[in-house]
Motif scaffolding. Structure first.
Motif, short mmCIF file in Angstrom:
data_model
loop_
_atom_site.label_atom_id
_atom_site.label_comp_id
_atom_site.label_asym_id
_atom_site.label_seq_id
_atom_site.Cartn_x
_atom_site.Cartn_y
_atom_site.Cartn_z
N PHE A 111 0.95 -0.91 0.00
CA PHE A 111 -0.07 -0.05 0.13
C PHE A 111 0.76 1.24 -0.03
CE2 PHE A 111 -2.10 3.40 2.64
CZ PHE A 111 -3.23 3.61 1.68
N ALA A 112 1.94 1.24 0.85
CA ALA A 112 2.73 2.32 0.64
C ALA A 112 3.46 2.74 -0.33
CB ALA A 112 3.84 2.37 2.09
N ILE A 113 3.92 1.57 -1.01
CA ILE A 113 4.55 1.62 -2.12
C ILE A 113 3.63 2.35 -3.35
CG2 ILE A 113 5.52 0.50 -4.14
CD1 ILE A 113 6.90 -1.39 -2.19
N GLY A 114 2.22 1.84 -3.31
CA GLY A 114 1.21 2.25 -4.24
C GLY A 114 0.95 4.00 -4.20
N VAL A 115 0.80 4.20 -2.85
CA VAL A 115 0.65 5.77 -2.61
C VAL A 115 1.74 6.51 -2.98
CG1 VAL A 115 0.34 7.12 -0.76
CG2 VAL A 115 -0.94 4.95 -0.60
N PHE A 116 3.08 5.98 -2.64
CA PHE A 116 4.25 6.81 -3.11
C PHE A 116 4.43 6.90 -4.72
CE2 PHE A 116 8.41 6.68 -4.68
CZ PHE A 116 9.09 8.07 -4.02
N ILE A 117 3.92 5.67 -5.37
CA ILE A 117 4.02 5.91 -6.74
C ILE A 117 2.87 6.81 -7.16
CG2 ILE A 117 3.49 4.43 -9.02
CD1 ILE A 117 5.00 2.37 -7.64
N GLY A 118 1.51 6.64 -6.92
CA GLY A 118 0.67 7.49 -7.42
C GLY A 118 0.76 8.88 -6.80
N PHE A 119 1.42 9.39 -5.78
CA PHE A 119 1.68 10.75 -5.46
C PHE A 119 2.74 11.22 -6.50
CE2 PHE A 119 4.26 13.89 -3.09
CZ PHE A 119 3.61 14.78 -2.89
N ALA A 120 3.73 10.35 -6.48
CA ALA A 120 5.07 10.98 -7.56
C ALA A 120 4.61 11.04 -8.87
CB ALA A 120 5.97 9.80 -7.42
N LEU A 121 3.74 10.21 -9.70
CA LEU A 121 2.90 10.33 -10.86
C LEU A 121 2.38 11.79 -11.05
CD1 LEU A 121 2.04 7.02 -11.90
CD2 LEU A 121 4.08 8.20 -12.74
N SER A 122 1.52 11.84 -9.97
CA SER A 122 0.62 13.10 -9.98
C SER A 122 1.46 14.35 -9.79
CB SER A 122 -0.42 13.08 -8.93
OG SER A 122 0.24 13.39 -7.52
N GLN A 123 2.75 14.46 -9.34
CA GLN A 123 3.58 15.59 -9.08
C GLN A 123 4.19 15.76 -10.31
OE1 GLN A 123 3.74 18.00 -6.56
NE2 GLN A 123 1.81 16.72 -6.25
N ILE A 124 4.62 14.68 -11.05
CA ILE A 124 5.29 14.75 -12.31
C ILE A 124 4.26 15.29 -13.51
CG2 ILE A 124 6.25 13.31 -14.41
CD1 ILE A 124 6.99 11.59 -12.30
N GLY A 125 3.05 15.10 -13.32
CA GLY A 125 2.26 15.65 -14.51
C GLY A 125 1.76 16.93 -13.94
N VAL A 126 1.87 17.41 -12.66
CA VAL A 126 1.64 18.89 -12.28
C VAL A 126 2.88 19.83 -12.84
CG1 VAL A 126 1.42 20.38 -10.39
CG2 VAL A 126 0.25 18.40 -10.45
N VAL A 127 4.07 19.13 -12.58
CA VAL A 127 5.36 20.01 -13.23
C VAL A 127 5.30 19.99 -14.53
CG1 VAL A 127 7.87 19.76 -13.14
CG2 VAL A 127 6.55 19.59 -11.05
N ARG A 128 5.01 19.07 -15.31
CA ARG A 128 4.84 18.92 -16.69
C ARG A 128 3.96 20.14 -17.36
NH1 ARG A 128 2.08 15.30 -20.69
NH2 ARG A 128 3.41 15.53 -22.51
N HIS A 129 2.84 19.78 -16.56
CA HIS A 129 1.57 21.04 -17.01
C HIS A 129 2.16 22.35 -16.60
CE1 HIS A 129 -2.32 22.66 -17.41
NE2 HIS A 129 -2.16 23.29 -16.40
#
Length: 63
Positions: A37-55
């Motif tokens: 669960f912790a790994i899944g949360v970290f991956i989800g958070f990291a991907l969302s932040q990458i999307g925000v920075v890209r945008h």
């Protein structure tokens, strides 16, 4: 395949089956699922932040 409400029909069933497989794999020990669960949360958070920075970079433009 979509239902009338614009959601995928079989996604909930697939998630339930995957949850059952995970519970059977760890023999019902939910404490073993906490790191997953912790790994899944970290991956989800990291991907969302990458999307925000890209945008942000695309909107900001050069300079």
């Amino acid at each position: 395949m979509r239902a009338d409400r614009q959601v995928y029909r079989y996604d909930v069933t697939v998630l339930a089956v995957l949850a059952l497989v995970l519970l059977l794999a760890v023999e019902g020990n939910t404490q073993a699922l906490v790191p997953i669960f912790a790994i899944g949360v970290f991956i989800g958070f990291a991907l969302s932040q990458i999307g925000v920075v890209r945008h942000w970079r695309l909107e900001r433009g050069p300079g």
